[in-house]
Structures are given as structure tokens and as C-alpha cells.
Enzyme design. Structure first.
Site, PDB file in Angstrom:
ATOM      1  CG  HIS A  68     -85.027 -48.062 -14.639  1.00  0.00           C
ATOM      2  ND1 HIS A  68     -84.793 -47.316 -13.513  1.00  0.00           N
ATOM      3  CD2 HIS A  68     -84.520 -47.340 -15.676  1.00  0.00           C
ATOM      4  CE1 HIS A  68     -84.174 -46.188 -13.857  1.00  0.00           C
ATOM      5  NE2 HIS A  68     -83.995 -46.177 -15.162  1.00  0.00           N
ATOM      6  NE  ARG A 112     -80.187 -44.886 -10.561  1.00  0.00           N
ATOM      7  CZ  ARG A 112     -79.885 -45.742 -11.529  1.00  0.00           C
ATOM      8  NH1 ARG A 112     -78.751 -46.395 -11.496  1.00  0.00           N
ATOM      9  NH2 ARG A 112     -80.722 -45.953 -12.529  1.00  0.00           N
ATOM     10  N   GLY A 118     -96.072 -46.368 -34.440  1.00  0.00           N
ATOM     11  CA  GLY A 118     -95.790 -44.962 -34.756  1.00  0.00           C
ATOM     12  C   GLY A 118     -94.904 -44.272 -33.734  1.00  0.00           C
TER      13      GLY A 118
END
Lengths: 655, 244
Positions: A257, A273, A13
Site C-alpha cells: 500500500h 488520496r 470470525g
């Protein structure tokens, strides 16, 4: 046996699942969404940064269009993506964002006149055009030529998910919460829905449907330190894998990341950044320009994460009891900007680190973040092997990200894929009757019942929490940012033995209703299989591409590896079957080349030169062709009729 | 972060309505504190090492999704971002959020409540043209300040702290509560929503709506996102008083 019938069953969902559900409901098909949790709590909400769409309204986005977004996406993917899909995506993304604007997302808007921004560590004044006032604005993100990431202050994902779920509620789409799909029901190469467990009562039900869509997000929780929500365990991928028919694509493509906080791994957005934040080492030195003179902190995520790791390996990390880290410095952005556009980051720093990022440095290091791999689908979102099974969003390997996803392209994908795949789901519902024997349903129901009964009856055996922790550690230590043959071989062997141990899980809490240990016991064997697909795929891929970085094979080897990994699982086996799907250079709109950031180390494909000259010939033969005609010549794509229109931009019209 | 290890005492509410014989009770668990430990980390450690049947809800574990609200030492808040170091005594008492259906132990059904709330306030843009919008064309412009203001009210994460901290809700089971008012205020502010004040009055112009609020403002005190509940409830009341 409780059986619920529908036309379109959507598992998950979040943004992608809800958008598919909305599409099939709009076309008049009965639709049900299954979710582990209330839909508005899905991990889509955590996307703080924004969504890429080439609207080109803000001044730093001036001149942007689908072609530039396409080129950024293909380069970002390190040429691993499916260029048809990337094309469909970039052409549809502006429509998606405008539709969401009409559905209620309060996108941040362009304000005419001067404003101060930070670019490359310097304060600069830019002037927004008066005629752009009030249109949707954008911010800078890594790996993009233009400022293209549309955002809502610090809560893009949150506002998108709320607008989407509100739309679903308006349409009366039922979301069956706290329900977990345990297995897909399929027969003779066709998928007919899923066996589902109610997480409160423990009841098993069959949801029988014409079309089944897996939109369960990524598999970040295979790793011990991840930015992902605790529910991002890849179970949707696993149930596809366990059919033994539907392949998973590029499972080894896992993104890290650059900036999650230490030690808990919660994300601070790339917007830090993008808006001008810098990365500093133990000496307070800004090191990224030394490695990436052009893009600096804003190279693609895979590149920045590797550069950070390299720099820490050189002894420049900041030592801490949780290992080395680096600093993220957003102090130069100022309080006003941080409290408005990076407030979520500020809250996270305050609550989890006890620091004020306006005044202090944020301890960060690269952390598992995104799963490029997933249920392999065609451009329509349908599995190439199991009819009636669709997938969209992070759960899918639709393949617009290849081996590295650009920031801002994931929430964008969820919505765009939801729109496009949703139409094909509806087409499928229109074209296919539902013919299934109750014997088939019963067969799958019995199978799942038996697995649970076995778990509840076993007196002695393995602890599922422990197995999971061992798996997560193996993945973190041996299948991480930098990979190498010996570590990967060990990981594959160790995971194989975990797989065997996972067949013998025993519970301390032996009840069939609401039971977190049982949930874990059901999921962990599935997760181990996925981990095996990642590790084994990574071992076999003897090259470096995007986020898959082999220290022993540092070159990107287009000659041998311009192909997509496909993993399937034979029941009872203790390793996945791996095969490959070639990427056809001769059909690429953008033949393989240099990304312009990261290490340039390519073994070229023999067709690359041929294709480049072929494209040149096409261009010369069609001097009058505009960019749309040129795309049609080089990369003709099939897209649902309603998404074929050209996108309007300020000062440019539909050109 | 301190290196002095201490042993935390968690008193946790236990009750599983799915088990016929079960009775509500408090159970104490001891956990050795680690630097930076949150209630999220501690509860998972208890589940993994001491009692695998313990039920609670976390999703993002970063204060974003609103799943994990519970009553911690008497105050409703998000457990994921509550550091254990905050409690000097080292004693931490955890209760499920009141005002919601109990699923088991610390897990409550906020999802069911919030969906019903969304349906009741019709939590979507009311504009018959919204589905006919030509998304190929430039989007409708919006004043940048208005967009920012709408977002300020849309930051609610439906955690339910306001509902559990509301005295009026205790007295009026159907009271809409601050989460519902905030949603209405958000749509009332949005120029894309074409609803009139009269239409909003139909939703909230009674004692289960904005006129029932006793202004005790537990919502304002306990909102983890510091949303301006007091101002918005006052604003909606003024707006509703002026109808008709």
C-alpha cells in the site's frame, strides 16, 4: 478425546467467515465459528476506506454499472484474475451493500445540492441530484473510472463488521473465541474439520464437520513492516498447505500500500488520496503527475507504490533515521472534512506521530498490505483438490484480484464471497453425509499432540521469535516491491535453511496451557513454509504482473505467464511443489490489454487477437443484445439463484 | 522524537490462573526506550527478549480494534497507542482491566462480556422485514445527518475502558455499563430499528440499567474514542422516565 460435531465449521470470525456462517445457518445447518479473538476485533474492522459497489447514486458515480466495475477490477488485476469470479463479484456487490444497509450499517448518504470537493489538487463544486438524496453515497479510490467506494465516514470496515457480527449474534451463531485451528482433518481427498487448540487452557479438540471454511485473512505478517494486524499470519493458508493436497494460488502476489506511516507501518487509508490528498517529495514537489499523467495519485496501488519507490531511488525521498520516505499532504482537504471523513487518519497521526495532519505533512512509504494469494478455490469457494474444504475472503485465492487488488474491493470481496461461497457450503452440507472413522480423527489428534509434546520436551534449540524475525527480514529485503533473480534466489535458500532450523525449536516457558511462546513455536514453521511459497513462486515467475514486479523481467508476459501459480507441500520436503493453471484467453470477457496506467510493456498472448475478433463477431451477430445478454454470450457464469436478479439504479431502473 | 535513550521501568502484573501454584505479583522489567516507542512495542520486546510467558492482547495495534485496553499508571486506556515518552518518570505500571474475567497477566476476557452485552441489549436491527429486503431494488433512503449521527454512536470499539472506570459497576455486578447504553442509544436513534420505547424500557429501565448510573462518568473521562457517554445516558434516562 474431545470431539465437537457440526455441519459447517468456519475458521475465522472476520467479515468473510461470519457471512459464510450466516449463510449456512440461514439454510438450517448447524454452524460454529472459530476465532483467535473476539469476532468484532477481526482485521476487517481496520478497513477505513470503504466497499466498492456500482450503485451510481452520487453524481461522480453517475452512469456506473457492473460492466465498468468489472473492467476496473480486471485491469487492476493486470488480467491475472478469474473473470468468471470477477463477474459474479461485481454483479453481487450492490446486493451485498444493500443487504448490509438493512442489517444496520449506517452508510454515508448522498446529500442533495452543492458540495465542495478536491479533485486533482483543486477545489471544485459538485452538485448532487435531488432525487439521489438519502441513497448510499460513494467516494473516489485508485484505479476506478467512477466514484464507487461506498463508505461510513471513516469507519466502513468497523461498521460492516459490527453489523455482521450483530447479525450472527441475533441468529445465535456460536463463535468459539481464543481457539486456533492447528491442522485439517482429512481422509481420501475429503476434509472433515480441524484439530483445534484452546489458547487459554491449551486443550486440544477435534471439530468435526461436513464443510470446513478457511476465512483467516491474509499473510501480511510474513513481512517485518506491514499494515496488517498481528494475527494476520496466514495460519489458515498454512494448514491447507500442510494437507499436502489443497493447493495455494498465486502466493507471490503481495500488495504494497502506498501510504503507511513511517516507521510503524500503520495504514492511512486510500481515501486520503481519493478525497484529494497529494504525494510530495523532499522538495515539496508533487511528482505523481510526471509518472502517471492520467491517474496521478490515483493509479492502482501497485503502480503508485512502485512510482514512489522509483522516485525515492532518484534521491527525492525525505531522509529520516528510519530510512527515506515521502509526504502525504491532506492539508488542502480542510479541518472539517478531515475530522469527519478521515478522523481515523487524524487520530493515528496524533497518537503515533504526534502531528496534526490538518496543519502538517504525514510521513509515508509503501508497506506490505494485502495478500492476493491464498487457498486456491473454484468459483464455488471449494478447493479443487480437497472436497469439503472451502475458503473465502483474503485467505482465499478465489481469484477476483489476480496480481493486484483495487482499493475498496477487499471488504467488498469478503461480504460477496461470504454470500456466494456460503450458499455453496450449504449446498455441500445438504448433499453430503458425514462419514468419518474415529481412527482418522485420532490420527490427526495424535499428530498434533506429538508436535506439542516434542516442543515442550526439547531442551535446546531455536528461539521461535528469532526465527520469525529473520524470516520477516528476508521477505522485506528480498521479496518486496521490486524483485530480482539474485535476491530471490538468496531468499529461497535462506528460507530453506530457516525451515530446517524451525524443526528444532525449543521453549523457555515449557507449559502446555496459555503460553504465547508455544503459540509462536507452533505458528513459525507454518509461516516459513508460506514465505517459501511466496519467494519460490516469485523466483520462478519471470515476468512482471500487477504487484509482482521483476526488475530483470519488466514486461508483462502474457505469452508465457498468463497462468496462476499453484503451490502444494509434500510432507518432509523443504520446498513447495509449484505447478501452473492456464488462464484461457478464449474464454475471457475482456481479453488482455493495456491498463491505462503504469508502464505499458506487454508480450502478447497468441490468442489475444483471436479472442478480440471473436468478440467483435459476436457483437456484430447480436446487434440487438443488451449488456446483460452480451455478458451471457461472452462470459456466462453460474451463480446461486438468489443472486441472479438485476440491480436497480437511480434514473436507470434495472437497465 | 528525542534521541536521548533512557531505561524505562515497567512494573507488570503477573498471574496465570492456569498454573495451580501461581500467585499474583508485580514484576519489574527494564527496557531501553526507542523513539516512537509504544506500550505495544515495549511489551513485545519484553516477551521476545526477557519473558516469553508474558500474556497480553493486541490485534490491530493501531487503536482500531479495542483489544489492548489495560490500566496504565492508574488509568484505563489502549496500550497500542500509548507512547512511552508520555511518562516523564520513565516508570510505567501495567495492570489488567478490572471488571473482566482474567485470562492471565494483562489479558482479560472482554469478548465474553461483550457478547453477553450484545445479547442482553439485542444489539441488532429489530425489523421483521430486514431479512425479506429485496436487495436488487434501491435501498431505503436515510437522512444523511441521521446516518452520520448513528455512526457517531457506533464508533465504540468494545475495549472495556468504560466498564473498568465505572464505580456503579463495582457495586452492581450486573450493571449494563456505558458500552451497553451507547449501543442502546445507537439503536434507539436508528429509524430502521422498530423497537418501541416500552421495549427499550424492558431492557434498561431498572437499577442494573440506566437508572442505576450514579453519574460519576468515568466512562466519559476514559473513553478512548471520546464517545458522548454523558449526553447519551442523560438522553436515555429522559426517554425511559417518559415511558408509561
Amino acid at each position: 478425546m474431545k470431539v465437537i460435531y457440526t455441519d459447517s465449521l468456519v475458521i475465522g470470525g472476520g467479515l468473510a467467515g461470519l457471512r459464510v456462517a450466516i449463510a449456512s445457518m440461514q439454510r438450517g445447518y448447524d454452524t460454529i465459528v472459530l476465532s483467535l479473538i473476539p469476532a468484532k476485533r477481526s482485521h476487517s474492522a481496520a478497513a477505513q476506506g470503504g466497499m466498492q459497489a456500482s450503485l451510481g447514486a452520487c453524481i461522480k458515480g453517475d452512469g456506473d454499472d457492473e460492466d465498468i466495475h468489472f473492467a476496473d477490477t480486471v485491469k487492476g488485476s493486470d488480467w491475472g484474475c478469474d473473470q468468471d469470479v470477477a463477474r459474479m463479484f461485481v454483479n453481487t456487490s450492490p446486493k451485498a451493500i444493500r443487504q448490509l444497509a438493512a442489517w444496520g450499517v449506517p452508510w454515508s448518504r448522498v446529500r442533495a445540492g452543492d458540495r465542495e470537493v478536491v479533485i486533482n489538487g483543486e477545489k471544485v463544486t459538485i452538485t448532487e441530484k435531488a432525487e439521489a438524496h438519502g441513497l448510499i453515497s460513494a467516494r473516489d479510490f485508485g484505479g476506478t473510472k467512477k466514484w464507487r467506494t461506498c463508505f461510513t465516514s471513516d469507519g466502513a470496515g468497523h461498521t460492516m463488521l459490527y453489523a455482521m457480527d450483530n447479525k450472527a449474534i441475533q441468529m445465535g451463531i456460536p463463535v468459539h473465541e481464543r481457539k486456533e485451528a492447528l491442522a485439517l482433518i482429512h481422509d481420501d481427498g475429503i476434509c472433515y474439520g480441524a484439530i483445534v487448540r484452546d489458547l487459554i487452557t491449551g486443550e486440544l479438540m477435534a471439530y468435526v464437520a461436513k464443510a470446513t471454511t478457511i476465512a483467516t485473512g491474509g499473510y501480511g505478517r510474513l513481512y517485518s513492516v506491514t499494515t496488517n494486524a498481528v494475527i494476520s499470519e496466514g495460519i489458515g493458508n498454512a494448514i491447507a498447505l500442510e494437507t499436502g493436497i489443497a493447493p495455494l494460488g498465486n502466493m507471490e502476489a503481495v500488495q504494497f500500500h502506498p501510504t503507511a506511516i513511517v516507521p510503524v507501518g500503520i495504514l492511512t487509508t486510500e481515501g486520503c488520496r481519493g478525497d484529494g490528498g497529494l504525494l510530495l517529495d523532499r522538495d515539496g514537489y508533487r511528482f505523481m503527475p510526471d509518472y502517471e499523467p492520467d491517474k496521478k495519485e490515483l493509479a492502482s496501488r501497485d503502480v503508485v507504490s512502485r512510482r514512489m519507490t522509483e522516485h525515492m531511488r532518484e534521491g527525492k525521498g525525505v531522509p529520516s533515521r528510519y530510512g527515506d520516505h515521502l509526504w502525504l499532504d491532506i492539508r488542502l482537504l480542510g479541518r472539517k472534512h478531515i475530522e469527519k471523513n478521515l478522523r481515523e487518519v487524524k487520530e493515528i497521526c496524533e497518537y503515533f506521530l504526534g502531528i496534526d495532519p490538518v496543519e502538517e505533512l504525514i510521513p509515508v512509504r509503501p508497506t506490505q498490505h494485502y495478500s492476493m494469494g491464498g487457498v486456491r478455490t473454484r468459483a464455488t469457494g471449494e478447493s479443487p483438490a480437497l472436497k469439503g474444504l472451502f475458503s473465502a475472503g483474503e485467505a482465499a485465492c478465489w481469484d477476483m484480484h489476480g496480481f493486484n487488488r483495487l482499493g475498496g474491493n477487499s471488504v467488498a470481496e469478503t461480504v460477496v464471497a461470504g454470500m456466494i461461497v456460503g450458499e455453496y457450503v450449504a449446498d455441500y452440507c445438504a448433499a453430503n453425509p458425514l462419514n468419518i472413522s474415529t481412527t482418522t480423527i485420532e490420527h490427526f489428534m495424535r499428530q498434533e499432540e506429538k508436535k506439542i509434546t516434542d516442543l515442550l520436551l526439547r531442551n535446546h534449540g531455536e528461539n521461535p521469535f528469532q526465527l520469525k524475525a529473520e524470516m520477516q527480514k528476508i521477505m522485506m529485503d528480498k521479496v518486496g516491491i521490486f524483485r530480482n533473480g539474485p535476491d530471490l534466489e538468496q531468499a529461497v535458500e535462506e528460507l530453506k535453511s530457516l525451515n530446517q532450523r524451525a524443526r528444532n525449536i525449543a521453549l523457555r516457558n515449557r507449559i502446555s496451557s496459555s503460553n504465547p511462546e508455544l503459540v509462536e513455536a507452533i505458528r513459525v514453521p507454518k509461516m516459513i513454509k508460506l514465505a517459501q511459497c511466496v519467494a519460490y513462486g516469485a523466483l520462478l515467475r519471470t515476468e512482471s504482473r500487477g504487484a509482482h514486479a521483476r526488475e530483470d523481467y519488466p514486461e508483462r508476459n502474457d505469452k508465457d505467464w498468463l497462468k496462476r501459480t499453484l503451490a502444494t507441500w509434500k510432507e518432509g520436503s523443504d520446498l513447495p511443489d509449484i505447478s501452473y493453471e492456464e488462464l484461457d484467453v478464449m474464454k475471457m470477457e475482456m481479453p488482455p490489454g493495456s491498463r491505462g496506467y503504469g508502464v505499458d510493456n506487454i508480450v502478447h498472448h497468441p490468442d489475444t487477437k483471436k479472442r478480440i475478433s471473436q468478440i467483435e463477431t459476436v457483437r456484430e451477430a447480436n446487434p440487438g443484445a443488451d449488456r446483460f445478454e452480451m455478458q451471457e454470450l461472452l462470459n456466462p457464469i453460474t451463480i446461486p439463484e438468489k443472486f441472479k436478479g438485476k440491480n436497480e439504479r437511480i434514473g436507470r431502473g434495472f437497465k | 522524537m528525542s534521541d536521548n535513550e533512557r531505561v524505562l521501568k515497567f512494573q507488570v502484573f503477573r498471574y496465570n490462573p492456569q498454573k495451580k501454584s501461581d500467585k499474583p505479583r508485580m514484576v519489574t522489567y527494564e527496557v531501553t526506550e526507542a523513539p516512537g516507542m509504544t506500550v505495544f512495542i515495549a511489551l513485545n520486546e519484553i516477551r521476545e527478549q526477557q519473558d516469553p510467558s508474558l500474556q497480553f492482547d493486541f490485534v490491530c495495534r493501531a487503536g482500531i480494534c479495542g483489544s489492548c485496553a489495560m490500566v496504565i499508571n492508574g488509568q484505563p486506556t489502549l496500550a497500542c497507542r500509548t507512547l512511552t515518552s508520555k511518562y516523564e518518570s520513565g516508570e510505567i505500571k501495567l495492570l489488567p482491566l478490572p471488571g473482566f474475567e482474567l485470562i492471565g497477566d494483562l489479558s482479560v476476557n472482554t469478548g465474553k462480556f461483550m457478547r453477553a452485552m450484545s445479547e442482553r441489549v439485542e444489539s441488532w436491527i429489530h425489523d421483521i422485514h430486514a431479512d425479506q429486503v429485496d436487495y436488487n431494488k434501491l435501498e431505503e433512503r436515510m437522512d444523511p445527518d441521521v446516518a452520520d449521527q448513528i455512526y457517531e454512536l457506533e464508533r465504540c470499539v468494545e475495549c472495556g475502558c468504560c466498564v473498568s472506570a465505572c464505580a456503579t459497576k463495582r457495586m452492581r455486578p450486573d450493571f449494563l455499563s456505558a458500552v451497553g447504553f451507547m449501543r442502546l442509544a445507537r439503536f434507539a436513534l436508528d429509524p430502521r430499528d422498530k423497537r418501541t420505547d416500552e421495549e427499550f424500557y424492558e431492557i434498561m429501565g431498572d437499577d442494573d440499567g440506566v437508572f442505576g448510573c450514579m453519574t460519576l462518568l468515568g466512562c466519559e473521562d476514559y473513553c478512548p474514542k471520546d464517545l458522548p457517554h454523558q449526553t447519551q445516558i442523560a438522553y436515555l434516562r429522559r426517554k425511559m422516565v417518559l415511558v408509561k
